[in-house]
Design an enzyme around this catalytic site. Sequence first.
Site, short mmCIF file in Angstrom:
data_model
loop_
_atom_site.label_atom_id
_atom_site.label_comp_id
_atom_site.label_asym_id
_atom_site.label_seq_id
_atom_site.Cartn_x
_atom_site.Cartn_y
_atom_site.Cartn_z
N ASP A 46 0.84 -1.20 0.00
CA ASP A 46 0.00 0.00 0.00
C ASP A 46 0.88 1.26 0.00
OD1 ASP A 46 -3.23 0.47 0.94
OD2 ASP A 46 -1.87 2.18 1.08
N ILE A 47 0.46 2.26 -0.77
CA ILE A 47 1.22 3.50 -0.88
C ILE A 47 1.18 4.31 0.42
CG2 ILE A 47 -0.61 5.07 -1.72
CD1 ILE A 47 1.41 5.94 -3.91
N ASN A 103 -12.95 -3.37 2.51
CA ASN A 103 -13.84 -2.23 2.69
C ASN A 103 -14.84 -2.20 1.54
OD1 ASN A 103 -12.38 -1.35 4.98
ND2 ASN A 103 -10.90 -0.28 3.71
N GLY A 109 -15.60 2.54 4.00
CA GLY A 109 -14.30 3.19 3.81
C GLY A 109 -13.63 2.88 2.48
N HIS A 116 -10.30 -5.25 -3.50
CA HIS A 116 -8.96 -5.52 -2.99
C HIS A 116 -9.06 -5.96 -1.55
CE1 HIS A 116 -10.01 -1.27 -2.68
NE2 HIS A 116 -9.34 -1.25 -1.54
N HIS A 118 -7.14 -6.05 1.95
CA HIS A 118 -6.02 -5.50 2.73
C HIS A 118 -5.45 -6.60 3.62
CE1 HIS A 118 -6.99 -1.06 2.25
NE2 HIS A 118 -8.18 -1.58 1.95
#
Length: 130
Positions: A46-47, A103, A109, A116, A118
Amino acid sequence: MPARPLCSLCLRGSFPPMKTIFQKIIDREIPAKIAHEDEHCVAIHDISPQAPVHVLVIPKKLIPRIAEAQIDDQAVLGHLLLSAAAVAKKLGLEAGGFRVVINNGRDGGETVPHLHVHVLGGRPLAWPPG
Ligand code: 5GP
């Protein structure tokens, strides 16, 4: 003139469909740090990580969100979860544990309309989430 067919892949009504940021990463149009890739998914760091390890496992098939997954997506969804666990293990999270989150929608959120998963770990994670 016949009505334009509705397409679940058309994001915000655009036609042709706009690529999501994750589709651009899958297509190598923008860079990402890749933790895993196979025929069905890619896992990227994750960025904006929310934990020492924060990876996103993304299906190559564009499913906008889990609420829009279809019965035909069952194998891909299973693959995403198995890949999430495999990536967590690869990144050293097995012993300490980790969290897997999806999410969905505004209150969930979700910010990127391309499913995707997380994977977060590397520190104790509070519960319930905010
Ligand atoms: P969501 O809020 O939709 O559940 O998660 C989207 C995630 O994608 C966020 O954690 C966000 O930091 C991450 N993200 C957004 N844009 C990029 C990007 O260009 N590259 C990477 N690696 N992650 C991104």
